[in-house]
Design an enzyme around this catalytic site. Structure first.
Site, mmCIF file in Angstrom:
data_model
loop_
_atom_site.group_PDB
_atom_site.id
_atom_site.type_symbol
_atom_site.label_atom_id
_atom_site.label_comp_id
_atom_site.label_asym_id
_atom_site.label_seq_id
_atom_site.Cartn_x
_atom_site.Cartn_y
_atom_site.Cartn_z
ATOM 1 N N CYS A 139 -1.971 2.652 1.225
ATOM 2 C CA CYS A 139 -0.602 2.927 1.663
ATOM 3 C C CYS A 139 0.308 1.723 1.416
ATOM 4 C CB CYS A 139 -0.547 3.222 3.161
ATOM 5 S SG CYS A 139 -1.870 4.241 3.788
ATOM 6 N N ASP A 140 -0.187 0.515 1.688
ATOM 7 C CA ASP A 140 0.702 -0.647 1.769
ATOM 8 C C ASP A 140 0.469 -1.722 0.712
ATOM 9 O OD1 ASP A 140 1.897 0.446 4.052
ATOM 10 O OD2 ASP A 140 0.277 -0.299 5.303
ATOM 11 N N CYS A 183 -4.485 0.025 5.844
ATOM 12 C CA CYS A 183 -4.491 0.958 4.719
ATOM 13 C C CYS A 183 -3.970 0.301 3.446
ATOM 14 C CB CYS A 183 -3.658 2.190 5.062
ATOM 15 S SG CYS A 183 -3.640 3.388 3.724
#
Ligand code: NAP
Length: 306
Positions: free
Chosen positions: A136-137, A133
């Site tokens: 997300c990261d 992701c």
């Protein structure tokens, strides 16, 4: 006893909820481990009709949730462990905490989860330099080299997004052309921070003394040559695995685990319908998942009426 239980809160699940709620069936949605589904891990959605300027994936899902709730859909944040059809003709759904909920019909809209390469130390590296992701990261990896594995739209989109943060984004693909749509492929290959590595695969994840990603061993699939590539994070974008494990083989699936549909969204079990990426390995778009959610809702409504 519920009229309709919808398992999954992605595009298919919320659309099924909007339709069944407007039909006064007061559906219950069970959210699973990723409320909002795959679009919550993406950024701009440019191809969902009705949003000419694009919309952020999480925003689109919040709007779908609000629309479903407005018409009376209820959402419970729990994980379904088992679905069984009883001799009386209804369904018993067992939750992770042992609770059993009964329903006359079930719509399975559990989507699919990111696939990994299957290398030995993969599990221990998730969150320590291995992820699926970028949204997300990605921001954790500023001014350092990272890599994306894959050649589809997801890989192209993630690689492009990561150029906002990383110093270099290696795009590692097992062939020498991308599978991604032309517009996405052209965009990513034109980005000066993206360095494609063709005909190659990652054969090993290498860690530092803290157990975090330090480098990968790259294997050239044409020459067989191997070499080390230093990087801080690997974003795996090699497709998905349908989330059908909790059905324990009771619903017919194909060899890859996707639920087999007939006559629209029907499955081999009367009263149990399937919609979205859990059953669709061909189109896999937000809008096609939403369309199937609508179809499954109409099928469930007809089933209940009979
Ligand atoms: P995908 O299209 O199935 O692509 C998966 C990629 O991973 C392929 O390039 C494949 O290589 C590679 N791959 C698969 N297994 C591998 C392995 N074991 N080792 C190395 N590489 C491997 O999956 P996706 O990119 O997640 O896209 C899924 C669907 O969502 C598609 O329909 C796509 O159009 C859609 N999508 C759309 C958007 C958008 O429009 N904004 C964004 C993301 C996704 P090969 O090419 O050699 O098979």
């Amino acid at each position: 006893m519920e009229n309709v239980i919808i398992i999954g809160t992605g595009c298919a699940g919320y659309t099924a909820a909007i339709y069944t709620a407007r039909a006064n069936l007061t559906p219950l949605l069970l959210s699973g481990s990723q409320p909002g589904g795959q679009l919550t891990t993406t950024t701009d959605v440019e191809n969902f009709p009705g949003f000419p300027e694009g919309i952020m994936g999480p925003d689109l899902m919040m709007k779908m949730q609000a629309q479903a709730e407005k018409f009376g859909a209820r959402i419970e944040y729990s994980q379904v462990e088992k679905v069984e059809k009883t001799p009386e003709g209804h369904f018993d759904l067992t939750m992770g905490d042992g609770k059993v909920i009964q329903s006359k019909t079930v719509i399975v809209a559990t989507g699919a989860s990111p696939r990994h390469l299957g290398l030995p130390n993969e599990k221990s590296l998730i969150g320590r330099g291995l992820t699926s992701c970028a949204t997300c990261d990605g921001a954790f990896y500023r001014n350092v080299p990272v890599a994306v594995i894959g050649g589809g739209d997801s890989a192209a989109e993630e690689a492009n997004f990561l150029t906002r943060f990383a110093s270099t984004v290696y795009l590692i693909h097992r062939r020498e052309e991308l599978r991604a749509s032309k517009i996405m492929a052209d965009r990513v290959l034109a980005n000066p921070k993206v360095k494609p590595i063709w005909n190659s695969t990652v054969s090993e994840y290498l860690t530092d003394e803290k157990g975090e990603m330090r480098a990968v061993t790259l294997k050239n699939l044409v020459t067989g040559e191997e070499n080390e590539l230093e990087l801080k994070c690997v974003f795996v974008a090699i497709g998905h695995v349908p989330n059908t494990q909790f059905l324990n083989g009771s619903v017919t699936t194909d060899e890859n685990g996707y639920i087999v549909q007939s006559e629209g969204t029907r499955t081999n079990i009367p009263g149990l319908f399937a919609a979205g990426d859990v059953a669709d390995h061909v189109y896999r778009q937000a809008i096609t998942a939403a369309g199937q959610g609508c179809a499954a809702a109409l099928e469930a409504e007809r089933y209940l009426a009979h």
